[in-house]
Structures are given as structure tokens and as C-alpha cells.
Design a protein around this motif. Structure first.
Motif, short mmCIF file in Angstrom:
data_model
loop_
_atom_site.label_atom_id
_atom_site.label_comp_id
_atom_site.label_asym_id
_atom_site.label_seq_id
_atom_site.Cartn_x
_atom_site.Cartn_y
_atom_site.Cartn_z
N ARG A 572 -0.78 5.51 16.77
CA ARG A 572 -0.38 5.43 15.36
C ARG A 572 -1.13 6.48 14.53
O ARG A 572 -0.58 7.04 13.59
CB ARG A 572 -0.69 4.03 14.84
CG ARG A 572 0.07 2.89 15.53
CD ARG A 572 1.55 2.94 15.21
NE ARG A 572 2.27 1.82 15.82
CZ ARG A 572 2.58 0.69 15.16
NH1 ARG A 572 2.23 0.54 13.91
NH2 ARG A 572 3.24 -0.27 15.78
N LYS A 576 0.34 9.79 12.06
CA LYS A 576 -0.09 10.15 10.71
C LYS A 576 -0.54 11.61 10.66
O LYS A 576 -0.26 12.33 9.68
CB LYS A 576 -1.21 9.22 10.26
CG LYS A 576 -1.63 9.42 8.81
CD LYS A 576 -2.64 8.38 8.37
CE LYS A 576 -2.98 8.56 6.90
NZ LYS A 576 -3.97 7.54 6.43
N ARG A 581 7.13 9.44 10.82
CA ARG A 581 7.33 8.00 10.94
C ARG A 581 6.27 7.23 10.14
O ARG A 581 5.47 6.47 10.69
CB ARG A 581 7.33 7.57 12.41
CG ARG A 581 8.33 8.40 13.23
CD ARG A 581 8.50 7.93 14.63
NE ARG A 581 9.37 8.83 15.36
CZ ARG A 581 9.85 8.61 16.57
NH1 ARG A 581 9.52 7.50 17.20
NH2 ARG A 581 10.64 9.48 17.15
N GLU A 582 6.31 7.43 8.86
CA GLU A 582 5.30 6.86 7.96
C GLU A 582 5.27 5.35 8.01
O GLU A 582 4.22 4.73 7.80
CB GLU A 582 5.56 7.35 6.54
CG GLU A 582 4.52 6.91 5.52
CD GLU A 582 4.77 7.48 4.14
OE1 GLU A 582 4.04 7.09 3.20
OE2 GLU A 582 5.69 8.31 4.01
N GLU A 583 6.40 4.73 8.30
CA GLU A 583 6.45 3.27 8.32
C GLU A 583 5.60 2.66 9.44
O GLU A 583 5.32 1.46 9.43
CB GLU A 583 7.90 2.80 8.47
CG GLU A 583 8.56 3.05 9.82
CD GLU A 583 9.11 4.46 9.99
OE1 GLU A 583 9.75 4.74 11.02
OE2 GLU A 583 8.89 5.28 9.06
N LEU A 584 5.15 3.49 10.40
CA LEU A 584 4.34 3.00 11.51
C LEU A 584 2.86 3.32 11.36
O LEU A 584 2.07 2.97 12.24
CB LEU A 584 4.86 3.58 12.84
CG LEU A 584 6.29 3.20 13.24
CD1 LEU A 584 6.70 3.92 14.52
CD2 LEU A 584 6.44 1.70 13.40
N TRP A 585 2.45 3.98 10.27
CA TRP A 585 1.05 4.33 10.10
C TRP A 585 0.19 3.08 9.92
O TRP A 585 0.64 2.06 9.39
CB TRP A 585 0.85 5.24 8.89
CG TRP A 585 1.54 6.59 9.05
CD1 TRP A 585 2.19 7.05 10.13
CD2 TRP A 585 1.61 7.61 8.04
NE1 TRP A 585 2.69 8.30 9.90
CE2 TRP A 585 2.34 8.69 8.62
CE3 TRP A 585 1.14 7.74 6.73
CZ2 TRP A 585 2.61 9.86 7.92
CZ3 TRP A 585 1.40 8.91 6.03
CH2 TRP A 585 2.12 9.97 6.63
N ARG A 587 -2.40 0.64 8.24
CA ARG A 587 -2.67 0.32 6.84
C ARG A 587 -4.02 -0.38 6.73
O ARG A 587 -4.43 -1.13 7.62
CB ARG A 587 -1.58 -0.60 6.28
CG ARG A 587 -0.15 -0.21 6.64
CD ARG A 587 0.32 1.01 5.90
NE ARG A 587 1.73 1.27 6.18
CZ ARG A 587 2.36 2.38 5.81
NH1 ARG A 587 1.70 3.33 5.16
NH2 ARG A 587 3.64 2.55 6.09
N PRO A 597 1.55 -2.12 11.40
CA PRO A 597 2.89 -2.66 11.12
C PRO A 597 3.65 -2.92 12.41
O PRO A 597 3.56 -2.16 13.38
CB PRO A 597 3.55 -1.55 10.30
CG PRO A 597 2.42 -0.77 9.72
CD PRO A 597 1.33 -0.82 10.74
N LYS A 600 9.97 -1.74 15.25
CA LYS A 600 11.26 -2.32 15.59
C LYS A 600 11.60 -2.15 17.07
O LYS A 600 12.63 -2.64 17.53
CB LYS A 600 12.37 -1.71 14.73
CG LYS A 600 12.53 -0.21 14.86
CD LYS A 600 13.66 0.27 13.96
CE LYS A 600 13.88 1.78 14.07
NZ LYS A 600 14.99 2.22 13.20
#
Length: 678
Positions: A572, A576, A581-585, A587, A597, A600
Motif C-alpha cells: 500500500r 502512494k 489507486r488513492e482509495e487503497l492508501w 490512512r 481500507p 474490492k
């Protein structure tokens, strides 16, 4: 009274044929064994197989009555011949094979001159042993037993010992019991040792070759009588001062290739299959059913027409890999078998386990690695002899003698074993043997990643313009194919490095010069074969092994395995860094915790249970695959113990169906496309 045989040539649909067959079945009742079996004289069995009367009737009606037995010595009045001219009665394939080999010796004695300059083989020295074996093949197990010979009984009993893993002690006890319980004057040996001595005459044996403890050399050829390694000066023996039998540190077993290739032609049961490749080519354009349909085979035939003109010349494939013989993964031990297969045969035979030929058994405890060539020396020398000189061989199918030659077509391995055999290292930035110095690689968080596969796509392919792969547009063209001259120039300029694992010699760490050596670790011993540089495809990768690795990675990622999933925190972090694929960075929460995160492409906790229950409920036909219900853990959260064929079934059959209810349609399509490409 003569026996009516006229019905055997009639139409099998006629009443006369059926009446004759019924009368023949009645006659067979007088020639049955205690198990209710009789020899089947149909065209397929040819009196070599024992069947029930019902099956014999079905076989003859379906396949016809064999024309090779004008005298019904198995189902009619026995033939009486003078004792001095008696002919051994055939008792199955074992007896037939011995008779074929005996005939080869006879023909050799009458057709080969000792002073013939083309005579590159020694006269067979097994006359007495074969005569004794032929006698055993006709010797009754005990007086009055005419359905199984003494030799066939021993062969079957030893087969049961091997398949059932009986100990020598238990086998001795069984032989003693059988010897006592059978009628007197039986020919059953009293011990496993005596039985082994008899059956050793049927086998071909092997050669023990001592190996240096550091894998520097083998004590063979000119160094057969050496007491110390001529590379590292280490003693050959564990205890060199013992007064008893000296024991070597390591011993390799070598099974000579030439006698077994000759035996394939000595037996008429296998000789006819050794020329299948000459007439079995695929006629469909663009399809390959056998290596004979490939460009490597055709290119070799074009370059060496003298070899190709004799269809009985042998083409071989070599496979090697390591395994733990102790079955205990906590014990680190790697033993390497080297196995050859014969591509002269049809595909349903050349890939059959019974046709594999074990040639080398390389001892552990460590894998040979780049010292593999040390162990391959006896095999390569024999291959060179079979290529240049050949060997006189008797073809039992045509009853002719010819000079058999052989060549090694290619090797088949997984990627690490390929490195040991080819000399091109499977580690580092230049791992890919196809791309070589153009290998697209980069370093990410302590690992080397290979992410440039898009350069093999067409120039106008939309994926080349996508930034979702590594944050860059792909503009590179695929690397050019390496020519024979380029490869030879690379291996010929390699510096010599001492072999072995001794810390002061071959085992000393060294830094490779990437400008001169690229990713070569050695010049492979196979380049000593005259034809090797001209082969288009030298090393094959084992597809089943690769499919297993891909399936394991996919399953562990789908099931979110904590230790084996490819979806790690470091992965991950790389996303970054590349800006994709920002939705997988990862957090960070307000309290400082790092949250990953949910992707899918992985199941939820509930879906993992449902998917495992789906796999547990799968029922497969007998012999198609393993029982998958035993592969799911009790808490329905993991799959364990899957073998290579299980992974194949999983990729080709189960995964495309099992993931449809739990993943998005685009993820399902990706898995389906991956399945079709595998």
C-alpha cells in the motif's frame, strides 16, 4: 478330435460366429484359475491378460479373435513337443521381454564382428543370467500350478511390497509363511535378500559415485581412486583412519541411460511406440499436440537431417527439482532427482510415470545450486557419446539392428531449478532470461519488483497510456530476441570460478560484474553438447508449478491471509509513492492508528466463510481431484494442503464460479481472463 476354429474369421454379427464363441467359452471353463480367470485371446489382450469368462466373451465379440495364435495351447489340447526342442511357454509381458532381450543377444553374436570398426559397444555379458531368468519364467511356483510362474509371482509380490511400503522384516515373515503354507517343492525364496538377488537380474542397476562434502567434484573417471578432493583437498571419507569399510561423505546414484534406451527397443511391447513421432504430427494448423509439432523440433530436424532421417533416434527431455525425502518440513534437506522422458512416444505415454527414467539422484542436505554441473557430468558424457557414436541396438518390432543415437531436446523446471541448469541467475535486477539486460525492474521497500510487462503489448494498446499500473506511460518496445551468436559471446567471455561450497574456494562470496557477466553465474555444462547452442528453446518452465504459485497468491489475497497475502502494508505504501489507486492508501486516524481500507479484490469476513463452505461442498468425479472438503479448516477461514493438481482445478473450475457472488463483476472478469490465459 480337431477343434473347429473357422468361426473366428466370420462376421462377428453372424449367428455362426456367436455359436462358435459360445462353444469356445465353454471350453475355457476347463482352463480357468482358482480365481475364475482365463487368458483372453482377443486382438487387444492377445493372451497376455487374465479375464473373467464374461469379459472374454465381450472382448472377442468387440475386438475379434487374435490371428497370432493358430495353435490354441492355452484353451485347447496342449502342444506336445520333443524335450530337446521345447519352446518356453509365454507367460505375459515379463517373459516376452526376457525372450526379446535373449533374442537380441543371439542376433548380436551372429551379426556383429569383434574387429568391426563400427562396433562401439561391448558384447552382452548376460547370457547365463538371462537363461536362468527364462527358466524361472517357465518354472511352476509349485507342482501343478500352471497359471503363474515363479518369476511372475516374485515380481508381483515385490510390487506389493513397494506400493504398500512393507519393511524388509515384514516381507521376510510373509515369505516364510508362504513357503510353509504352499505345497511342498515350491520355489518361493526364504528371505527378501534371496528374492532381491533373483529380481536384480531383471533390473539394470545403478552406479554409486562418491561426492566431495563441499560439492567441488565427484570421484569418477580419472579421479575415481582419489582419496581427497582435488579442488579443496578435503578427505573423501567421513573417517579416513578407520580400519573397516570407509564411508564417503556423500554418495550420488547414477542410473546409466544407454541400457534403458536399448531396452525400449529390445521389447516388442515398447519398440513399436518409439517411432510414433514420425507419423503422429498434428494436422490442424496452429495447434500443437506433441513436441514434434513445435518449431524447436522442426528446426533441429532441418539443421541435422542425418539424425532426423532415422525415426528410431531418441529425443529426450530432462526435468530436475528438489524435494525433502523425509516428509518432515522441520528438517532442512534437499535431494534432487534428475529424470528423463522420451519424446519418441505418443503424448499419452511419454508423460506417463512408468516411462520416466530416473538418471541421477543427487544427495543433500543442501541443493546443488550453481554446482549442478558437477553432478551432471556422467550424464552429459553419456549424451555426448550417444550423439557422436551411437550404440548398436536390436529393434524387436522389425527384428533388425541399427545404430541408435540420442539428443537432449530441452529441460523442464521451475524458475529456481532453471537457474541451476541454465546458468542464468534467478535473482537480481536482470532476472528475466528473455529480457536480459532490458529487464524492467525497480527496488521497492526491500524487494525487487518487475512491473514493465506492458511493453509486450501492441503499440496502440490503451493500457500503454494508462497511469494505473505504475504511474507512468509505457513507451518501450519489447526487447529483441537474443541470437545464438549473442548468447555464445556472453557465455564464452565469462570468467572461471571454482565450483563447490568450500568457504575458501567456490563458497567464497563474490561480486558479479554486470557489464561482463550480466546475470550469468556460470557457463552451463549443456553447452558442451554440439547441438545445444542451436536449439531454439533450451529451458521450459513448469506450467503447473507456476499456476500453483499464482493460485496460492490469489487465494491468500482473496482470503486476506495475514502472513501470505500479497496485499501488505508495504504494498500500500508503494501505491502512494507511485501516486496510483488513492482509495487503497493507508490512512491514519485521529488517535494515530494506521487503517488499511478494505479492497474490492478481497472477501469480507462473512464472505470468507461462505466461500470456504462453497469449496467444502464441492463434489468431484472419482479420480478427478482431491476431496476438497478435507482442505478447508474447521472454522471455515482457510484452505490448506492443496497440491499442484488441486490448484489447477481451483484456477480452471472453481474460482471463476466461487467468486461471482462476493466480488464486483470487473474483479470476476479479471480472474476469469487470468484463468483462460493460464
Amino acid at each position: 478330435m480337431s477343434i473347429d476354429k473357422s468361426w473366428t474369421t466370420l462376421d462377428r454379427r453372424s449367428d455362426e460366429f456367436w455359436f462358435g464363441l459360445s462353444a469356445f467359452i465353454e471350453r475355457c471353463k476347463d482352463h480357468m484359475t482358482n480365481d475364475g480367470l482365463c487368458r483372453c485371446p482377443c486382438e487387444r489382450c492377445e493372451n497376455l491378460e487374465w479375464q473373467s469368462l464374461q469379459k472374454i466373451q465381450l472382448h472377442i465379440h468387440s475386438h475379434g479373435f487374435s490371428e497370432h495364435f493358430p495353435i490354441w495351447k492355452f484353451h485347447g489340447k496342449p502342444v506336445v513337443l520333443p524335450i530337446e526342442h521345447s519352446i518356453p511357454q509365454t507367460r505375459g509381458q515379463l517373459h516376452d521381454f526376457l525372450a526379446d532381450v535373449r533374442q537380441e543377444t543371439h542376433d548380436y553374436e551372429h551379426t556383429t564382428r569383434i574387429d568391426d570398426p563400427m562396433n562401439t559397444t561391448q558384447a552382452p555379458s548376460t547370457n547365463d543370467e538371462l537363461d536362468e531368468l527364462l527358466k524361472l519364467a517357465d518354472l511352476e511356483l509349485y507342482p501343478g500350478n500352471n497359471w503363474i510362474s515363479s518369476l511372475e509371482f516374485l515380481a508381483r509380490l515385490n510390487h506389493l511390497k513397494a506400493t504398500s511400503k512393507w519393511t524388509n522384516t515384514s516381507f521376510d515373515g510373509l515369505l516364510s509363511l508362504l513357503k510353509f503354507s504352499m505345497p511342498k517343492q515350491n520355489t518361493i525364496p526364504v528371505s527378501h535378500y534371496d528374492a532381491k538377488k533373483i529380481l536384480d537380474k531383471v533390473g539394470l542397476g545403478y552406479q554409486n559415485i562418491d561426492v566431495c562434502k563441499n560439492d567441488c567434484c565427484i570421484f569418477w573417471g580419472d579421479h575415481l581412486k582419489d582419496e581427497v578432493c582435488w579442488k579443496c583437498s578435503e578427505s573423501r571419507w567421513i573417517d579416513k583412519n578407520t580400519t573397516g569399510t570407509k564411508v564417503a561423505h556423500k554418495v550420488m546414484r547414477y542410473f546409466s541411460l544407454t541400457p534403458r534406451l536399448k531396452r525400449l527397443y529390445n521389447s516388442r511391447h515398447t519398440a513399436k511406440d518409439m517411432t510414433w513421432h514420425a507419423t503422429g504430427q498434428c494436422t490442424e494448423v496452429g495447434k500443437m499436440h506433441h513436441p514434434v509439432d513445435g518449431t524447436t523440433w522442426k528446426g533441429f530436424d532441418k539443421r541435422y537431417p542425418d539424425f532426423a532421417s532415422e525415426p528410431r533416434n531418441v529425443r529426450l527431455g530432462l526435468a530436475a527439482d528438489g524435494f525433502n525425502p523425509f516428509g518432515n518440513m522441520s528438517v532442512s534437506y534437499s535431494m534432487w532427482p534428475v529424470i528423463l522422458t522420451t519424446y519418441n512416444m505418443p503424448p499419452w505415454l511419454c508423460m506417463k510415470e512408468s516411462t520416466f527414467m530416473l538418471t541421477l539422484l543427487i544427495p543433500g542436505p543442501k541443493s546443488p545450486g550453481r554446482d549442478m554441473d558437477i553432478f551432471l557430468r556422467p550424464l552429459v558424457e553419456e549424451l555426448k557419446s550417444l550423439w557422436s557414436c551411437g550404440v548398436k541396438t536390436q529393434d524387436a518390432s522389425t527384428n533388425t539392428t541399427f545404430t541408435m543415437r540420442a539428443m537432449l531436446l530441452w529441460t523442464i523446471n521451475d524458475f529456481p531449478a532453471r537457474s541451476s541448469l541454465s546458468g542464468w541467475s534467478g535473482q537480481g535486477y536482470l532476472t528475466c532470461p528473455t529480457c536480459a539486460k532490458d529487464t524492467p525492474s525497480c527496488r521497492v521497500h526491500g524487494k525487487t519488483a518487475y512491473v514493465g510487462h506492458r511493453m509486450y503489448l501492441k503499440v496502440d494498446h490503451p493500457w500503454r497510456q494508462s497511469l494505473s499500473f505504475d504511474g507512468k506511460i509505457e513507451t518501450r518496445r519489447p526487447p529483441k530476441k537474443k541470437t545464438r551468436k549473442t548468447i555464445l559471446a556472453q557465455v564464452n567471455r565469462l570468467p572461471h570460478h571454482p565450483p563447490g561450497k568450500h568457504p575458501l574456494f567456490g563458497g567464497k562470496k563474490r561480486k558479479r560484474d554486470p557489464k561482463i557477466e550480466l546475470n550469468w553465474s556460470k557457463r552451463s555444462i549443456f553447452f558442451e553438447l554440439e547441438y545445444w547452442p542451436f536449439l531454439e528453446l533450451k529451458h521450459n518452465l513448469d506450467v503447473m508449478h507456476i499456476e500453483k504459485n499464482v493460485c496460492e497468491s490469489l487465494l491468500n489475497t482473496l482470503l486476506m491471509h495475514k502472513e501470505k497475502s500479497k496485499d501488505t502494508n508495504k504494498a500500500r505504501m508503494v501505491l502512494k509513492e507511485w501516486g496510483i489507486r488513492e482509495e487503497l492508501w493507508l490512512r491514519k486516524t485521529k488517535d494515530g492508528r494506521v487503517v488499511k481500507p478494505h479492497p474490492k479484490y478481497s472477501f469480507s469476513v462473512q464472505d470468507i466463510t461462505l466461500f470456504c463452505q462453497f469449496i467444502k461442498g464441492v463434489g468431484l468425479p472419482d479420480g478427478f481431484g482431491s476431496n476438497f472438503s478435507n482442505k478447508v479448516t474447521d472454522n471455515d477461514s482457510k484452505l490448506t494442503g492443496l497440491k499442484s493438481h488441486d490448484h489447477h482445478i481451483m484456477m480452471q473450475r472453481l474460482l471463476p464460479l466461487g467468486v461471482r457472488a462476493y466480488l464486483d463483476s470487473d474483479m470476476v472478469d479479471d480472474i476469469r481472463h487470468g484463468k483462460s490465459s493460464s
